[in-house]
Design a protein around this motif. Structure first.
Motif, PDB file in Angstrom:
ATOM      1  N   UNK A  41       2.820 -11.490  -7.565  1.00  0.00           N
ATOM      2  CA  UNK A  41       3.668 -11.348  -7.858  1.00  0.00           C
ATOM      3  C   UNK A  41       4.455 -12.514  -7.019  1.00  0.00           C
ATOM      4  N   UNK A  42       4.226 -12.862  -5.691  1.00  0.00           N
ATOM      5  CA  UNK A  42       4.928 -13.829  -5.042  1.00  0.00           C
ATOM      6  C   UNK A  42       3.886 -15.222  -5.789  1.00  0.00           C
ATOM      7  N   UNK A  65      -2.823   0.579  -0.146  1.00  0.00           N
ATOM      8  CA  UNK A  65      -2.454  -0.940   0.490  1.00  0.00           C
ATOM      9  C   UNK A  65      -2.045  -1.950  -0.825  1.00  0.00           C
ATOM     10  N   UNK A  66      -3.358  -0.976  -1.755  1.00  0.00           N
ATOM     11  CA  UNK A  66      -3.418  -1.753  -3.285  1.00  0.00           C
ATOM     12  C   UNK A  66      -1.872  -2.284  -3.458  1.00  0.00           C
ATOM     13  N   UNK A  67      -0.791  -1.821  -3.668  1.00  0.00           N
ATOM     14  CA  UNK A  67       0.846  -2.339  -3.458  1.00  0.00           C
ATOM     15  C   UNK A  67       1.047  -3.195  -3.093  1.00  0.00           C
ATOM     16  N   UNK A  68       0.354  -3.743  -1.601  1.00  0.00           N
ATOM     17  CA  UNK A  68       0.349  -5.420  -1.159  1.00  0.00           C
ATOM     18  C   UNK A  68      -0.811  -6.009  -1.832  1.00  0.00           C
ATOM     19  N   UNK A 123      -4.862 -14.685  -8.617  1.00  0.00           N
ATOM     20  CA  UNK A 123      -3.912 -14.146  -8.457  1.00  0.00           C
ATOM     21  C   UNK A 123      -5.416 -12.655  -8.191  1.00  0.00           C
ATOM     22  N   UNK A 124      -4.409 -12.125  -7.169  1.00  0.00           N
ATOM     23  CA  UNK A 124      -5.715 -11.398  -6.783  1.00  0.00           C
ATOM     24  C   UNK A 124      -6.278  -9.515  -7.826  1.00  0.00           C
ATOM     25  N   UNK A 131       4.871 -20.862 -10.898  1.00  0.00           N
ATOM     26  CA  UNK A 131       6.354 -20.948 -11.437  1.00  0.00           C
ATOM     27  C   UNK A 131       6.502 -22.899 -11.307  1.00  0.00           C
ATOM     28  N   UNK A 132       7.396 -22.318 -10.306  1.00  0.00           N
ATOM     29  CA  UNK A 132       8.529 -22.369  -9.740  1.00  0.00           C
ATOM     30  C   UNK A 132       7.661 -24.863  -9.758  1.00  0.00           C
TER      31      UNK A 132
END
Length: 268
Positions: free
Chosen positions: A154-155, A145-148, A131-132, A161-162
Motif C-alpha cells: 500500500x505504501x 507477517x503477511x500483513x507486513x 509490489x510483492x 502515485x506521488x
C-alpha cells in the motif's frame, strides 16, 4: 498493473529507446536463484536489460543491488551511486529484507523508498518498481507477517502515485505464488520467476513484443497428500528457514562486505 506516465513513448507513438539503465535493490535484482556463485547470477534485472538492449542497441546497464540489504541501504548507498550515473531508466525492488526482521516500521521503510523515488524521478529518471505477492501463500509459516507485505505494498502504491513511478502489481496475479516461480528456499525467485518478472517490466514499458503472457498460470500440479505437504514444510524449515533465522539473530547479513555486481554503466 499501474503505468502512471509514459515518457518512453515518442510523439509518433513509437518506443523511445532507453540508453542508461540502472538497477537498485536486493537479492532479487542481484539475481539470486538464477545462477550460482561460480558462474554468476543472471536474474530479473539482467533479463530485463537484455530485452531493453534488443530494442536499444546502445543501451548501457549497471546493477548496484546487494543481497540481504534493506531500503535504507538502497537510499543511502545505492541511490547516490545511481544518480552519479545519470540513468534515464531505473528499477527499484526492495523491502522484503525489512519486513522479515523481528522489528518492522513500515512508515520508515516506505519513507526510504519514497525518498529514493523522489530523487530519481526528480533527476528525470523513469522509475519502475513492483509490489510483492502474498508471502503467506509462498511459505505458509510466514502467514503471521503477511500483513507486513500488504502494508508495504500500500505504501509503495501511494508513493509511486506521488512521484509518477510505474508499478508492476505482482500480487494481482496468482501465478506469482506458484511454487515453481520460487527457488527451494522460497526467498528467491527461480529462473522461471526471474524471467516472468523481467517480462512484467517489459510489458510495463510497452517494449516491442511484450504482452501479458507472464501472468498466465502454469500447468496445474497434483494436490499433495497431507503427509507429503507436512514433510516438505519440515524439510524447508530445517534446510532453509532455521539457518536463515540463526544468521539474522547473530547479526549476519548475506550482503556484508559486498557491492553491486555491475557498478558502472556498460554494454551487455
Amino acid at each position: 498493473m499501474t503505468v502512471p506516465h509514459a515518457e518512453h513513448q515518442d510523439r509518433s507513438g513509437g518506443h523511445h529507446p532507453y540508453l542508461r539503465y540502472v538497477a537498485l535493490g536486493d537479492s532479487t535484482t542481484e539475481g539470486l536463484g538464477d545462477g550460482d556463485e561460480e558462474s554468476g547470477y543472471r536474474g530479473v534485472a539482467d533479463r530485463f536489460a537484455e530485452r531493453l538492449a534488443a530494442t536499444s542497441p546502445d543501451l548501457r546497464y549497471a546493477n548496484l543491488a546487494v543481497r540481504g540489504c534493506g531500503t535504507e541501504h538502497v537510499r543511502t548507498v545505492q541511490l547516490p551511486a545511481a544518480l552519479a550515473l545519470g540513468p534515464d531508466l531505473a528499477t527499484v525492488v526492495a523491502g522484503v529484507n525489512d519486513f522479515l526482521k523481528p522489528r518492522y516500521d513500515v512508515e520508515r521503510v516506505v519513507g526510504h523508498l519514497d525518498a529514493t523515488f523522489a530523487a530519481l524521478t526528480g533527476a528525470g529518471t523513469h522509475v519502475v518498481t513492483l509490489t510483492f505477492p502474498d508471502i503467506g501463500r509462498v511459505a505458509p509459516v510466514a502467514r503471521p507477517i503477511a500483513s507486513r507485505a500488504r502494508a508495504l505494498n500500500a505504501g509503495i502504491r501511494d508513493s509511486a502515485t506521488r512521484h509518477g513511478v510505474t508499478v508492476v502489481d505482482t500480487g494481482a496475479h496468482p501465478v506469482t505464488v506458484d511454487p515453481r516461480m520460487w527457488s527451494p528456499d522460497r526467498l528467491h525467485l527461480s529462473p522461471q520467476g526471474h524471467e516472468r518478472m523481467a517480462a512484467a517490466f517489459a510489458q510495463a514499458l510497452a517494449l516491442p513484443g511484450a504482452d501479458d503472457s507472464w501472468t498466465l498460470p502454469l500447468p496445474e500440479l497434483p494436490t499433495p497428500k497431507p503427509w507429503e505437504a507436512a514433510r516438505v514444510e519440515a524439510q524447508w524449515i530445517g534446510t532453509f528457514l532455521a539457518p536463515w533465522l540463526l544468521g539474522r539473530v547473530g547479526g549476519r547479513s548475506s550482503g556484508s562486505g559486498r557491492t553491486g555486481k555491475r557498478p558502472l554503466l556498460a554494454r551487455l
